[in-house]
Design an enzyme around this catalytic site. Structure first.
Site, mmCIF file in Angstrom:
data_model
loop_
_atom_site.group_PDB
_atom_site.id
_atom_site.type_symbol
_atom_site.label_atom_id
_atom_site.label_comp_id
_atom_site.label_asym_id
_atom_site.label_seq_id
_atom_site.Cartn_x
_atom_site.Cartn_y
_atom_site.Cartn_z
ATOM 1 N N ASP A 11 115.495 44.129 -37.575
ATOM 2 C CA ASP A 11 114.376 43.368 -37.017
ATOM 3 C C ASP A 11 113.282 43.459 -38.076
ATOM 4 O O ASP A 11 112.610 44.479 -38.203
ATOM 5 C CB ASP A 11 113.920 43.976 -35.693
ATOM 6 C CG ASP A 11 112.750 43.226 -35.075
ATOM 7 O OD1 ASP A 11 112.502 42.074 -35.466
ATOM 8 O OD2 ASP A 11 112.079 43.800 -34.206
ATOM 9 N N GLU A 73 117.487 39.614 -37.231
ATOM 10 C CA GLU A 73 116.893 38.766 -36.208
ATOM 11 C C GLU A 73 116.132 37.690 -36.971
ATOM 12 O O GLU A 73 115.344 38.003 -37.867
ATOM 13 C CB GLU A 73 115.943 39.546 -35.300
ATOM 14 C CG GLU A 73 115.390 38.680 -34.201
ATOM 15 C CD GLU A 73 114.535 39.445 -33.206
ATOM 16 O OE1 GLU A 73 114.854 39.416 -32.019
ATOM 17 O OE2 GLU A 73 113.557 40.079 -33.652
ATOM 18 N N ASP A 145 110.521 47.410 -31.733
ATOM 19 C CA ASP A 145 111.282 46.862 -32.857
ATOM 20 C C ASP A 145 112.653 47.534 -32.957
ATOM 21 O O ASP A 145 113.648 46.892 -33.274
ATOM 22 C CB ASP A 145 110.499 47.037 -34.162
ATOM 23 C CG ASP A 145 109.123 46.384 -34.088
ATOM 24 O OD1 ASP A 145 109.065 45.160 -33.900
ATOM 25 O OD2 ASP A 145 108.120 47.110 -34.194
#
Length: 163
Positions: A11, A73, A145
């Site tokens: 992420d 992501e 996160d």
């Protein structure tokens, strides 16, 4: 052929990128978290210094594991400056992965991650974190996160039919 697959899910952001190392057992169709971490960078420092911190962290992970899959992501933000920062981080991480001879990298949109894991593409971060438990059990996430990164790993494993 191995009965296990090791995934690195990322992420990415300049402020607090998170990394999840997850192992999938192809026989039992289970996934477990091996390691989850993040880098909290100081916004008062230069972008170069912050990227260096992220590079060090990513290199450490890549030195310790050999991954079967790497997934990001897909980064987006409605604000141009934040989008630029995400893209700088993604560029750095893509280069770092390339230097470690990792070229096959997937990307999954946040709504696709939420849809795969929770059944709802508009789920909140809290709902996502809660849904992760049915896949990986209770994990102590230090940031949203980190749980997002685990969600990305699960979404990829589901997409590939590994779980």
């Amino acid at each position: 052929m191995s009965n296990k697959k090791l995934i690195l899910a990322i992420d990415s952001s300049l402020a607090c990128p998170a990394f999840a190392v997850c192992e999938v057992n192809l026989i039992t169709k289970n996934i477990k978290v091996i390691e989850v971490s993040h880098v909290k960078t100081n916004s008062k420092k230069s972008t170069g210094f912050r990227l260096f911190q992220i590079w060090n962290h990513a290199n450490d992970i890549l030195d310790r594991y050999t991954f079967d899959a790497v997934v990001f992501e897909k980064g987006f933000n409605k604000f141009a400056v934040a989008t630029q920062q995400i893209q700088r981080t993604v560029g750095l991480l893509l280069f770092t992965l390339y230097c470690k001879e990792v070229e096959n990298i997937d990307e999954i949109a946040p709504t696709s991650v939420k849809k795969a894991v929770t059944g709802n593409g508009k789920a909140t971060k809290e709902q996502l974190a809660e849904a992760l438990e049915s896949y990986v059990g209770v994990v102590k996430y230090k940031t949203n996160d980190e749980s997002d990164a685990v969600g990305v790993a699960i979404a990829l494993a589901l997409q590939k039919g590994w779980i």
